[in-house]
Design a protein around this motif. Structure first.
Motif, PDB file in Angstrom:
ATOM      1  N   GLY A   1     -17.427   7.657   8.905  1.00 21.52           N
ATOM      2  CA  GLY A   1     -17.929   9.012   9.122  1.00 21.52           C
ATOM      3  C   GLY A   1     -19.387   9.089   9.479  1.00 21.52           C
ATOM      4  O   GLY A   1     -19.889  10.171   9.812  1.00 21.52           O
ATOM      5  N   ASN A   2     -20.104   7.966   9.429  1.00 17.72           N
ATOM      6  CA  ASN A   2     -21.552   8.005   9.589  1.00 17.72           C
ATOM      7  C   ASN A   2     -21.999   8.299  11.016  1.00 17.72           C
ATOM      8  O   ASN A   2     -23.160   8.651  11.228  1.00 17.72           O
ATOM      9  N   TYR A   3     -21.113   8.163  12.020  1.00 18.30           N
ATOM     10  CA  TYR A   3     -21.524   8.545  13.369  1.00 18.30           C
ATOM     11  C   TYR A   3     -20.760   9.767  13.880  1.00 18.30           C
ATOM     12  O   TYR A   3     -20.786  10.091  15.067  1.00 18.30           O
ATOM     13  N   GLY A   4     -20.097  10.476  12.977  1.00 25.85           N
ATOM     14  CA  GLY A   4     -19.475  11.745  13.312  1.00 25.85           C
ATOM     15  C   GLY A   4     -18.350  11.635  14.318  1.00 25.85           C
ATOM     16  O   GLY A   4     -17.731  10.583  14.472  1.00 25.85           O
ATOM     17  N   VAL A   5     -18.107  12.737  15.023  1.00 28.70           N
ATOM     18  CA  VAL A   5     -17.032  12.822  16.019  1.00 28.70           C
ATOM     19  C   VAL A   5     -17.599  13.497  17.265  1.00 28.70           C
ATOM     20  O   VAL A   5     -18.293  14.512  17.162  1.00 28.70           O
TER      21      VAL A   5
ATOM     22  N   TYR B   1     -16.776   7.897   2.290  1.00 28.76           N
ATOM     23  CA  TYR B   1     -16.990   8.860   3.375  1.00 28.76           C
ATOM     24  C   TYR B   1     -18.453   9.279   3.430  1.00 28.76           C
ATOM     25  O   TYR B   1     -19.045   9.643   2.417  1.00 28.76           O
ATOM     26  N   SER B   2     -19.026   9.248   4.631  1.00 27.61           N
ATOM     27  CA  SER B   2     -20.406   9.664   4.839  1.00 27.61           C
ATOM     28  C   SER B   2     -20.440  11.097   5.360  1.00 27.61           C
ATOM     29  O   SER B   2     -20.033  11.354   6.496  1.00 27.61           O
ATOM     30  N   GLU B   3     -20.914  12.025   4.519  1.00 31.21           N
ATOM     31  CA  GLU B   3     -21.053  13.415   4.973  1.00 31.21           C
ATOM     32  C   GLU B   3     -22.154  13.551   6.013  1.00 31.21           C
ATOM     33  O   GLU B   3     -22.069  14.374   6.918  1.00 31.21           O
ATOM     34  N   GLN B   4     -23.200  12.731   5.873  1.00 31.98           N
ATOM     35  CA  GLN B   4     -24.298  12.744   6.835  1.00 31.98           C
ATOM     36  C   GLN B   4     -23.912  11.875   8.028  1.00 31.98           C
ATOM     37  O   GLN B   4     -23.478  10.743   7.865  1.00 31.98           O
ATOM     38  N   TYR B   5     -24.058  12.419   9.233  1.00 31.04           N
ATOM     39  CA  TYR B   5     -23.705  11.638  10.422  1.00 31.04           C
ATOM     40  C   TYR B   5     -24.803  11.774  11.468  1.00 31.04           C
ATOM     41  O   TYR B   5     -25.523  12.777  11.521  1.00 31.04           O
ATOM     42  N   SER B   6     -24.914  10.746  12.299  1.00 31.34           N
ATOM     43  CA  SER B   6     -25.944  10.757  13.339  1.00 31.34           C
ATOM     44  C   SER B   6     -25.480   9.890  14.496  1.00 31.34           C
ATOM     45  O   SER B   6     -25.165   8.706  14.329  1.00 31.34           O
ATOM     46  N   HIS B   7     -25.425  10.502  15.677  1.00 32.15           N
ATOM     47  CA  HIS B   7     -25.076   9.765  16.897  1.00 32.15           C
ATOM     48  C   HIS B   7     -25.425  10.650  18.078  1.00 32.15           C
ATOM     49  O   HIS B   7     -25.365  11.885  17.981  1.00 32.15           O
ATOM     50  N   TRP B   8     -25.734  10.038  19.217  1.00 31.51           N
ATOM     51  CA  TRP B   8     -26.194  10.820  20.366  1.00 31.51           C
ATOM     52  C   TRP B   8     -25.149  11.823  20.858  1.00 31.51           C
ATOM     53  O   TRP B   8     -25.503  12.884  21.369  1.00 31.51           O
ATOM     54  N   ASN B   9     -23.845  11.513  20.695  1.00 25.36           N
ATOM     55  CA  ASN B   9     -22.838  12.462  21.186  1.00 25.36           C
ATOM     56  C   ASN B   9     -22.013  13.093  20.076  1.00 25.36           C
ATOM     57  O   ASN B   9     -20.953  13.663  20.324  1.00 25.36           O
ATOM     58  N   ALA B  10     -22.509  12.992  18.818  1.00 23.71           N
ATOM     59  CA  ALA B  10     -21.785  13.599  17.703  1.00 23.71           C
ATOM     60  C   ALA B  10     -21.889  15.118  17.754  1.00 23.71           C
ATOM     61  O   ALA B  10     -22.975  15.671  17.908  1.00 23.71           O
TER      62      ALA B  10
ATOM     63  N   LEU C   1     -16.470  14.085  10.608  1.00 20.23           N
ATOM     64  CA  LEU C   1     -15.093  13.605  10.564  1.00 20.23           C
ATOM     65  C   LEU C   1     -14.238  14.532   9.704  1.00 20.23           C
ATOM     66  O   LEU C   1     -13.100  14.862  10.071  1.00 20.23           O
ATOM     67  N   ALA C   2     -14.768  14.988   8.577  1.00 19.25           N
ATOM     68  CA  ALA C   2     -14.007  15.865   7.680  1.00 19.25           C
ATOM     69  C   ALA C   2     -13.622  17.173   8.366  1.00 19.25           C
ATOM     70  O   ALA C   2     -12.491  17.647   8.245  1.00 19.25           O
ATOM     71  N   SER C   3     -14.560  17.777   9.102  1.00 21.65           N
ATOM     72  CA  SER C   3     -14.262  19.053   9.761  1.00 21.65           C
ATOM     73  C   SER C   3     -13.231  18.845  10.875  1.00 21.65           C
ATOM     74  O   SER C   3     -12.361  19.700  11.094  1.00 21.65           O
ATOM     75  N   TRP C   4     -13.327  17.719  11.574  1.00 21.35           N
ATOM     76  CA  TRP C   4     -12.360  17.412  12.649  1.00 21.35           C
ATOM     77  C   TRP C   4     -10.954  17.242  12.082  1.00 21.35           C
ATOM     78  O   TRP C   4      -9.987  17.774  12.616  1.00 21.35           O
ATOM     79  N   LEU C   5     -10.851  16.511  10.975  1.00 21.45           N
ATOM     80  CA  LEU C   5      -9.560  16.341  10.317  1.00 21.45           C
ATOM     81  C   LEU C   5      -9.017  17.685   9.849  1.00 21.45           C
ATOM     82  O   LEU C   5      -7.815  17.960   9.964  1.00 21.45           O
ATOM     83  N   GLY C   6      -9.890  18.523   9.317  1.00 19.81           N
ATOM     84  CA  GLY C   6      -9.466  19.840   8.860  1.00 19.81           C
ATOM     85  C   GLY C   6      -8.933  20.696   9.991  1.00 19.81           C
ATOM     86  O   GLY C   6      -7.928  21.397   9.832  1.00 19.81           O
ATOM     87  N   GLU C   7      -9.583  20.627  11.161  1.00 16.48           N
ATOM     88  CA  GLU C   7      -9.136  21.391  12.332  1.00 16.48           C
ATOM     89  C   GLU C   7      -7.714  21.014  12.737  1.00 16.48           C
ATOM     90  O   GLU C   7      -6.955  21.847  13.223  1.00 16.48           O
ATOM     91  N   HIS C   8      -7.361  19.740  12.549  1.00 17.45           N
ATOM     92  CA  HIS C   8      -6.046  19.244  12.966  1.00 17.45           C
ATOM     93  C   HIS C   8      -5.058  19.132  11.804  1.00 17.45           C
ATOM     94  O   HIS C   8      -3.971  18.567  11.973  1.00 17.45           O
ATOM     95  N   SER C   9      -5.429  19.643  10.624  1.00 21.42           N
ATOM     96  CA  SER C   9      -4.559  19.644   9.434  1.00 21.42           C
ATOM     97  C   SER C   9      -4.119  18.239   9.049  1.00 21.42           C
ATOM     98  O   SER C   9      -2.944  17.991   8.718  1.00 21.42           O
TER      99      SER C   9
END
Length: 360
Positions: A62-66, A94-103, A107-115
């Motif tokens: 989760g550290n580089y987000g989605v 799980y890393s709540e904090q994420y950092s990446h140029w295209n994040a 990850l948690a919010s993305w999973l939630g969106e897709h149930s």
């Protein structure tokens, strides 16, 4: 983030306790593991994971987000399909904090969106040892005590769930590639499009035997290859013709079944970025990306076929080819995404055969 208790229950009775993140619901599926260090956006959107609860052995996720959803040539730029296909996710931390140029989101919010339910706080390496010792098995992610029925996805025709329902055309290149969609990863289509092709994507059970095209491609996909009876039946007729045929992953297994060989379920499958394969009859070894739970029984190959690649870890089949006709397939993923690109040259080999056949 509110920590909601959750547990992973295996069909052998073992359980692992942790906390829910993503969708707060329960789910059942086949529990499998992947040892790759990166690439969870690509893996979660890979249709080959349909019906599976995916265990990631790398400890920090989760550290580089989605990435945000950005389209290129009608395809999402950073994903392998239009949705998440895993049934559930199991990780260590799980890393709540994420950092990446295209994040663009966590990850948690993305999973939630897709149930998609997920559980963290599990010793995923200990869990992987259990799966290696006992074999892949069904399991449940149970969140906040909510029960669900057991599900064995391998008893279902998962390919019918993930395949396109209509014919879709991409590009306008000189070579017409008919792509049988068994759960295709979009990076396969991207590789064809950058090689001056027109890709015609058809459903898994589409009768392609009377269509006009220069080369036939069989994609990756989920589940037991023997469920794809219609594809095998159509392919049997095509394999008697000299028109080039190329298959990847599930496509490799279907090529074998159509030729009269057999397949079997692996104990725990190959899912990683570091699977070494040897080109048969040579000293050429390659590092490959893989995601499959079934394999070809090489001993059942007919005399017209030969083993092309072999897995250096367990000796299982990693590819076959016809001794005379331009038909070949591989069990690994030359398109990677994610993973090593050692075997990308196979797309060029296929299109070279297509060019010879078509005369263009």
């Amino acid at each position: 983030m509110t920590r909601i208790p959750a547990k992973l229950l295996l069909s052998n009775g073992m359980s692992f306790s942790g906390y829910s993140f993503g969708h707060t619901g329960s789910v059942s599926g086949e529990v499998v593991f992947n040892t790759a260090m990166t690439g969870y956006p690509e893996s979660l959107t890979d249709p080959s994971y349909r019906g599976q609860i995916l265990v990631l052995t790398y400890p920090l996720i989760g550290n580089y987000g989605v990435p945000d959803t950005i389209s290129e040539a009608g395809l999402p730029a950073f994903f392998e399909s239009d949705q998440i296909h895993i049934s559930g996710l199991v990780i260590s931390s799980y890393s709540e904090q994420y950092s990446h140029w295209n994040a663009g989101r966590s990850l948690a919010s993305w999973l939630g969106e897709h149930s998609i339910p997920a559980i963290e706080g599990i010793d995923t390496r200990a869990l992987t040892q259990v799966i290696r010792e006992h074999g892949a098995m069904t399991g449940k992610i149970i969140v906040d005590g909510e029960e669900v029925n057991w599900r064995n996805p391998n008893s279902e025709n998962l390919v019918a769930e993930v395949s396109t329902k209509e014919v879709i055309r991409y590009g306008n290149g000189r070579y017409r590639i008919l792509l049988v969609d068994l759960g295709v990863k979009y990076n396969i289509i991207r590789h064809f499009l950058k090689r001056d092709t027109t890709v015609i994507r058809v459903p898994w059970d589409y009768d392609f035997t009377g269509l006009e095209y220069d080369g036939l491609f069989l994609s990756n996909g989920p589940g037991d290859p023997k469920k794809c009876e219609a594809t095998i039946r159509h392919l049997q007729r095509q394999l008697t013709h000299p028109k080039p045929v190329f298959g990847i992953c599930l496509g490799n297994q279907l090529m074998a079944l159509a030729s009269g060989a057999d397949t079997f379920k692996l104990r725990y499958g190959h899912r990683s970025h570091n699977q070494p394969v040897l080109q048969a009859g040579t000293n050429k070894a390659l590092v490959t990306s893989q995601n499959h739970g079934f394999a070809i029984d090489s001993k059942t190959l007919g005399s017209e076929w030969e083993e092309w690649f072999i897995n250096l870890n367990d000796g299982t089949n990693e590819g076959i080819r016809h001794r005379e006709l331009p038909h070949f397939s591989v069990q690994f993923h030359p398109e990677a995404s994610s993973g090593p690109t050692d075997t990308e040259y196979l797309f060029d080999e296929f299109l070279s055969e297509v060019g010879r056949f078509s005369g263009r």
